[in-house]
Design an enzyme around this catalytic site. Structure first.
Site, PDB file in Angstrom:
ATOM      1  N   SER A  30       0.787  -1.036  -0.124  1.00 58.56           N
ATOM      2  CA  SER A  30      -0.029   0.082  -0.085  1.00 58.56           C
ATOM      3  C   SER A  30       0.872   1.256   0.049  1.00 58.56           C
ATOM      4  CB  SER A  30      -0.873   0.054   1.351  1.00 58.56           C
ATOM      5  OG  SER A  30      -2.039  -0.848   1.041  1.00 58.56           O
ATOM      6  N   HIS A  61      -3.430   0.922  -4.927  1.00 55.63           N
ATOM      7  CA  HIS A  61      -2.882  -0.066  -5.670  1.00 55.63           C
ATOM      8  C   HIS A  61      -3.111  -0.049  -7.251  1.00 55.63           C
ATOM      9  CE1 HIS A  61      -1.859  -3.014  -2.390  1.00 55.63           C
ATOM     10  NE2 HIS A  61      -2.362  -2.026  -1.771  1.00 55.63           N
ATOM     11  N   HIS A  79      -5.787  -8.865  -1.779  1.00 55.74           N
ATOM     12  CA  HIS A  79      -5.654  -9.172  -0.321  1.00 55.74           C
ATOM     13  C   HIS A  79      -6.762 -10.101  -0.088  1.00 55.74           C
ATOM     14  CE1 HIS A  79      -3.741  -5.254  -0.466  1.00 55.74           C
ATOM     15  NE2 HIS A  79      -3.083  -5.417   0.413  1.00 55.74           N
ATOM     16  N   TYR A  81      -8.828  -9.883   2.553  1.00 52.22           N
ATOM     17  CA  TYR A  81      -9.810  -8.973   2.919  1.00 52.22           C
ATOM     18  C   TYR A  81     -10.755  -8.450   1.808  1.00 52.22           C
ATOM     19  CZ  TYR A  81      -6.877  -5.129   2.296  1.00 52.22           C
ATOM     20  OH  TYR A  81      -5.998  -4.087   1.791  1.00 52.22           O
ATOM     21  N   GLU A  82     -10.135  -8.305   0.679  1.00 53.39           N
ATOM     22  CA  GLU A  82     -11.198  -7.762  -0.563  1.00 53.39           C
ATOM     23  C   GLU A  82     -12.038  -8.831  -0.955  1.00 53.39           C
ATOM     24  OE1 GLU A  82      -8.550  -5.330  -3.436  1.00 53.39           O
ATOM     25  OE2 GLU A  82      -7.139  -6.657  -2.830  1.00 53.39           O
ATOM     26  N   ALA A 109       2.867  -2.172   4.264  1.00 57.83           N
ATOM     27  CA  ALA A 109       2.462  -1.390   5.370  1.00 57.83           C
ATOM     28  C   ALA A 109       2.106  -1.991   6.520  1.00 57.83           C
ATOM     29  CB  ALA A 109       1.580  -0.314   4.981  1.00 57.83           C
ATOM     30  N   MET A 207      -1.924  -6.626   7.361  1.00 58.43           N
ATOM     31  CA  MET A 207      -3.107  -7.354   6.640  1.00 58.43           C
ATOM     32  C   MET A 207      -2.444  -8.153   5.130  1.00 58.43           C
ATOM     33  SD  MET A 207      -6.048  -4.640   7.058  1.00 58.43           S
ATOM     34  CE  MET A 207      -6.085  -3.420   8.575  1.00 58.43           C
ATOM     35  N   SER A 208      -1.418  -8.352   4.916  1.00 56.72           N
ATOM     36  CA  SER A 208      -0.916  -8.999   3.640  1.00 56.72           C
ATOM     37  C   SER A 208       0.284  -9.918   4.072  1.00 56.72           C
ATOM     38  CB  SER A 208      -0.670  -7.880   2.845  1.00 56.72           C
ATOM     39  OG  SER A 208       0.468  -7.019   3.091  1.00 56.72           O
ATOM     40  N   ASN A 231       2.041   3.500  10.965  1.00 55.45           N
ATOM     41  CA  ASN A 231       1.411   4.155  12.188  1.00 55.45           C
ATOM     42  C   ASN A 231       1.874   3.274  13.293  1.00 55.45           C
ATOM     43  OD1 ASN A 231      -0.215   2.032  10.529  1.00 55.45           O
ATOM     44  ND2 ASN A 231      -1.040   1.943  12.462  1.00 55.45           N
ATOM     45  N   HIS A 243      -6.782   4.796   7.175  1.00 56.89           N
ATOM     46  CA  HIS A 243      -6.061   4.349   5.941  1.00 56.89           C
ATOM     47  C   HIS A 243      -5.192   5.717   5.477  1.00 56.89           C
ATOM     48  CE1 HIS A 243      -4.642   2.023   2.564  1.00 56.89           C
ATOM     49  NE2 HIS A 243      -5.373   2.814   1.723  1.00 56.89           N
TER      50      HIS A 243
HETATM   51  N1  HPA Z   1      -2.658  -2.878  11.237  1.00 51.30           N
HETATM   52  C1  HPA Z   1      -2.857  -3.668  10.327  1.00 51.30           C
HETATM   53  N2  HPA Z   1      -2.498  -3.253   9.093  1.00 51.30           N
HETATM   54  C2  HPA Z   1      -1.880  -2.200   8.805  1.00 51.30           C
HETATM   55  C3  HPA Z   1      -1.605  -1.376   9.930  1.00 51.30           C
HETATM   56  C4  HPA Z   1      -1.942  -1.701  11.180  1.00 51.30           C
HETATM   57  O1  HPA Z   1      -1.994  -0.802  12.296  1.00 51.30           O
HETATM   58  N3  HPA Z   1      -0.909  -0.204   9.550  1.00 51.30           N
HETATM   59  C5  HPA Z   1      -1.016  -0.464   8.082  1.00 51.30           C
HETATM   60  N4  HPA Z   1      -1.409  -1.521   7.955  1.00 51.30           N
END
Ligand code: HPA
Length: 271
Positions: A30, A61, A79, A81-82, A109, A207-208, A231, A243
């Site tokens: 991402s 993306h 992903h 989750y998609e 990320a 998440m990947s 973050n 996001h």
């Molecule tokens: N959690 C999960 N996936 C992420 C995060 C997070 O804090 N930041 C960027 N991708």
């Protein structure tokens, strides 16, 4: 049509339309896609034009392969989750294998769990914890790709970690190292989940990556993983996660991330 046939046809399309046979693959996470834009003389292949390829939907993306003689780069990944199944999420890895890829740089990320980390840090992934409860190898084993029970004791190649550290030192870029924990998303984790993850030994949450890394290991591709800590994870700084923050941080670290990946690809293609 069975998976092997679909993989073959996707690979055939790329072989017929691209003269390059790179040995290094890169998955851009991402907001980290711009490395692909710096590749001079590259050929571009939109996923939607490749037979049997899923199509990426998430913001940030693009959804294409960028291919040069040295590197095949995924701008955009799939992903879980998609709504894609694990076979779709990892489809491109097996296509890369069939194209001749031997080493893979996987980037993402991630949220920082380790309190020594800060926003914008880059973390080399030394290992992962698969907390999502799914494994992309469930189902009939593809014997032509690998074993039924593949070893995961060095899922992230020590040799490639050394290369990454050497390059980082050369360009004077401090790197963190740590364990990546895979959550399915798309909701961010709760503070309790992040505290639990920390107790379990995780340094970052994302998440990947993990499905792709499992499939790469299955078929004998060596993996290097790099997380951009976009973050601090839920509850660490007592502020809501968005996001937008993820994208803002990747925008800020873009230059140093590109320099690092460029240096690593150069070293990998030398070796
Ligand atoms: N959690 C999960 N996936 C992420 C995060 C997070 O804090 N930041 C960027 N991708």
């Amino acid at each position: 049509m069975d998976l092997e046939k679909r993989l073959e046809q996707a690979t055939q399309y790329l072989k017929e339309n691209c003269p390059y046979r790179p040995k290094v693959g890169v998955i851009l996470g991402s907001g980290l896609g711009s490395y692909g834009d710096t590749l001079v003389g590259a050929r571009h292949f939109l996923y939607e034009n490749i037979p049997h390829f899923p199509v990426s939907t998430v913001e940030g993306h693009v959804g294409r392969f960028v291919i040069t003689d040295h590197v095949i780069c995924m701008q955009g990944r799939f992903h879980f989750y998609e709504g894609y199944d694990m076979g779709e999420v990892t489809f491109p890895i097996r296509v890369m294998k069939l194209l001749g890829v031997e080493k893979l740089i996987v980037t993402n990320a991630a949220g920082g769990i380790n309190t020594e980390f800060g926003c914008g840090d880059l973390m080399l992934i030394t290992d992962h914890i698969n907390l999502c409860g799914k494994n992309p190898l469930i189902g009939r084993n593809l014997d032509s790709f690998g074993l039924r029970f593949p070893d995961m004791s060095q899922a992230y190649s020590k040799e490639l970690l050394e290369i990454a550290k050497k390059v980082a030192k050369k360009i004077d870029l401090p790197l963190k190292e740590g364990v990546y924990m895979y959550f399915s998303g798309p909701s961010f984790e709760t503070p309790a989940e992040i505290r639990a993850a920390r107790i379990l030994g995780a340094d970052a949450a994302g998440m990947s990556t993990v499905p792709e890394v499992i499939v790469a290991n299955h078929c004998g591709i060596n993996v290097l993983g790099i997380s951009c800590i976009t973050n601090m994870a839920a509850g660490v700084l007592q502020q809501p996660l968005t996001h937008i923050e993820v994208m803002e941080t990747t925008e800020k670290v873009k230059e140093k991330f590109i320099e690092l990946v460029k240096g690593i690809v150069e070293e990998m293609t030398k070796a």
